[in-house]
Design an enzyme around this catalytic site. Structure first.
Site, PDB file in Angstrom:
ATOM      1  N   HIS A   1     -43.030  64.560   4.486  1.00  0.00           N
ATOM      2  CA  HIS A   1     -42.607  64.648   5.890  1.00  0.00           C
ATOM      3  C   HIS A   1     -41.957  63.326   6.265  1.00  0.00           C
ATOM      4  O   HIS A   1     -42.563  62.262   6.149  1.00  0.00           O
ATOM      5  CB  HIS A   1     -43.798  64.941   6.808  1.00  0.00           C
ATOM      6  N   CYS A   2     -40.719  63.399   6.733  1.00  0.00           N
ATOM      7  CA  CYS A   2     -39.963  62.194   7.075  1.00  0.00           C
ATOM      8  C   CYS A   2     -39.964  62.002   8.583  1.00  0.00           C
ATOM      9  O   CYS A   2     -39.417  62.851   9.310  1.00  0.00           O
ATOM     10  CB  CYS A   2     -38.532  62.304   6.546  1.00  0.00           C
ATOM     11  N   PRO A   3     -40.535  60.921   9.097  1.00  0.00           N
ATOM     12  CA  PRO A   3     -40.515  60.707  10.560  1.00  0.00           C
ATOM     13  C   PRO A   3     -39.130  60.366  11.087  1.00  0.00           C
ATOM     14  O   PRO A   3     -38.869  60.555  12.278  1.00  0.00           O
ATOM     15  CB  PRO A   3     -41.489  59.540  10.745  1.00  0.00           C
TER      16      PRO A   3
END
Length: 323
Positions: A39-41
């Site tokens: 998951h990439c913020p």
């Protein structure tokens, strides 16, 4: 399609359904993601089956854009400073008020503009290095047709086999044996990845569910190695607790994984830990929690090991040794 295949699949308690091979549940997106990498913020989304190629291109184009910006900043500062330098007999002076040779620029380049350009140059170079390293890491896993999570699963498979001395050999099933073939699994001319995200081509001698079978083995081994603890102090779940000691405050885990709040008397199954922190899952009432799992880090100072298992009345340590 085949009901007997359910024995090879993992079940997601949150989504109330079986996970497809290579799928994982994301706590941030609150859904299972096909071929999840992470998951990439920065894009506020998961990197997975549908956008793995787009995300990797983003990691390539961002450093190239920053390199272009760095070149502009360097040339701007060089030309502006060069036109403001005065050479004397004993010293060199820089007059930031106005240029000596060139006509007055459209945008005045004073001391504040120089400081802003220097600061922007540092940001551009830092982004080039940081995002460029992420691009290299992504390309390494893509050329082996893996994801970051699957690379970690493969490492845990080697540790499990070495720990129990089973003599088995784990072969990653999705590596096509050629870097070019692995590359084409992600990057296509149309921009649409190959396959449907559910069924994947596997190498010879591997099963369609070889990876999920290994994951089920690792989860079973994780339950065997887990140790039951009981909370003896309340913990609010803050990232850096001030009241739990100086060492606990300064050694908080540098990870995006959550913290779990504890109340005195709570039971936790710990699966891994550091010197002053532990990671585990809170034991909840299965009928009342609605499938929600509370997992995360908590201070080691707040818990103590349970000497006996409440269900079997056997020493926990002895049980682990026998298994």
């Amino acid at each position: 399609e085949k009901s007997q295949d359910c024995m090879y699949l993992q079940y997601c308690k949150v989504c109330q359904s079986y996970k497809a091979p290579r799928s994982h549940h994301c706590r941030k997106c609150n859904r299972c993601v096909m071929k999840m990498d992470h998951h990439c913020p920065w894009i506020n989304n998961c990197c997975g089956y549908q956008n793995h190629a787009s995300f990797t291109l983003f990691l390539l184009l961002a450093p190239l854009g920053c390199i272009h910006a760095s070149f502009i900043f360097v040339m701007t500062m060089y030309t502006q400073l060069y036109n403001r330098i005065s050479f004397g007999w004993s010293s060199v002076k820089i007059d930031m008020s106005a240029a000596k040779r060139d006509p007055r620029p459209i945008i005045p380049f004073g001391l504040s503009a120089f400081a802003a350009s220097l600061f922007a140059l540092g940001l551009a170079l830092g982004t080039t290095i940081a995002v460029g390293m992420l691009f290299i890491i992504q390309m390494k896993v893509i050329l082996t047709n893996k994801t970051s999570i699957e690379s970690w699963i493969e490492e845990k498979a080697k540790d499990r086999i070495q720990y129990y001395q089973t003599g088995e050999t784990f072969i990653f099933p999705y590596d096509m044996g050629s870097k070019w073939k692995n590359f084409k699994q992600v990057f296509t001319w149309s921009g649409i990845p190959e396959g449907d995200g559910l069924d994947w081509p596997v190498r010879d001698g591997c099963h369609q569910y070889s990876l999920t079978i290994e994951q089920l083995k690792q989860k079973a081994d994780k339950r065997v190695r887990s140790v039951r603890y009981r909370a003896v102090e309340d913990y609010s779940g803050v990232c850096c607790p001030v009241t739990k000691g100086v060492k606990t405050f300064f050694t908080t885990p540098c990870t995006e994984e959550p913290r779990i709040a504890l109340s005195k008397g709570d039971l936790i199954l710990a699966t891994r830990g550091l010197k002053h922190w532990m990671y585990g899952e809170k034991i909840l009432d299965s009928a009342a929690d609605g499938g929600i799992r509370e997992r995360g880090w908590f201070p080691r100072k707040c818990v103590e090991k349970c000497q006996y298992d409440s269900e079997t009345d056997q020493p926990v340590d002895g049980e682990k040794k026998n298994r």
